[in-house]
Design a protein around this motif. Structure first.
Motif, PDB file in Angstrom:
ATOM      1  N   ASP A  13       0.801  -1.227   0.000  1.00 56.49           N
ATOM      2  CA  ASP A  13       0.000   0.000   0.000  1.00 56.49           C
ATOM      3  C   ASP A  13       0.831   1.273   0.000  1.00 56.49           C
ATOM      4  N   GLU A  39      -2.266  -2.091  -4.603  1.00 58.44           N
ATOM      5  CA  GLU A  39      -2.169  -1.425  -3.297  1.00 58.44           C
ATOM      6  C   GLU A  39      -2.626  -2.316  -2.149  1.00 58.44           C
ATOM      7  N   ASN A  40      -3.429  -3.327  -2.453  1.00 56.39           N
ATOM      8  CA  ASN A  40      -3.943  -4.218  -1.413  1.00 56.39           C
ATOM      9  C   ASN A  40      -4.452  -5.494  -2.061  1.00 56.39           C
ATOM     10  N   MET A  63      -1.887  -3.997   5.207  1.00 58.53           N
ATOM     11  CA  MET A  63      -2.495  -3.169   4.156  1.00 58.53           C
ATOM     12  C   MET A  63      -3.967  -2.955   4.480  1.00 58.53           C
TER      13      MET A  63
END
Length: 214
Positions: A13, A39-40, A63
């Motif tokens: 993230d 990002e996740n 995250m």
């Protein structure tokens, strides 16, 4: 003949870190190819619907939306061929043990040098498990040979089972009705017999040899 590249993906993230890793891995263009970044875990799932599944997934632990534990467990169920290499900021045994129990095959510290990260990716791709200071060649040999560790005593095996839990060493001693010093002796004996250096290594050994089901 040109060697086949290892496809990797990066799930983290922190944008600067993620982009930095991708850029650094770009230096090893003959060995690696970054197929996507996310990002996740949720973004990872969306990316997997658009891009080829990577050989190795570099997975952050903490995250938002979907953390590394959930994302790794999802991968193990839906894309079992993808090897997960956990990314950890600290030497956090409990976090890494939980990641391994979710399906990760090893971990590296985020402060690792690019060349060390490349070696980790190559190793996990080739052997299915990454060896660093926490594990040694004997672990990989035992996994490959199916060695079930017949020289491990019943008490040491019991201790090994508790190591795969969230219990502290003192709590393990209480569960086993022995002193903390005795637990220390079990730990050191296993380190010596298995040529390991940390609790994380013991857990990875237990999981790879399928001693316990999680």
């Amino acid at each position: 003949m040109e060697a086949e590249k290892i496809n990797i993906a990066i799930v983290d993230d922190h944008t600067l870190f993620r982009n930095g890793v991708a850029s650094l891995m770009g230096e090893f263009v003959d060995d690696l190819q970054v197929v996507f970044e996310a990002e996740n875990g949720l973004q990872m799932q969306e990316a997997l619907a658009k891009y080829p599944a990577p050989n190795v997934m570099l997975m952050d632990i903490n995250m938002p939306v979907m953390d590394g534990y959930e994302a790794t467990a999802w991968l193990k169920k839906n894309h079992p061929a993808v090897k997960v290499l956990a990314l950890s900021m600290f030497e956090d045994d409990q976090a890494v043990i939980k990641m391994i129990k979710c399906g990760a095959c090893g971990y590296v510290l985020k402060e690792s040098k690019p060349r060390d990260l490349l070696e980790a990716i190559k190793t996990i791709h080739a052997k299915g498990v990454y060896i660093n200071d926490m594990v040694s060649g004997k672990l990989v040999r035992s996994v490959a040979d199916g060695d079930i560790g017949t020289d491990i005593s019943k008490k040491e095996m019991e201790f090994l089972k508790y190591c795969c839990s969230e219990l502290t060493y003192k709590e393990i001693a209480d569960k086993m009705f022995v002193s903390p010093r005795t637990v220390d002796n079990y730990r050191e004996a296993l380190f010596l017999k298995l040529n390991l250096k940390s609790r994380t290594g013991l857990v990875l050994y237990a999981i790879q040899n399928q001693y316990f089901k999680f």
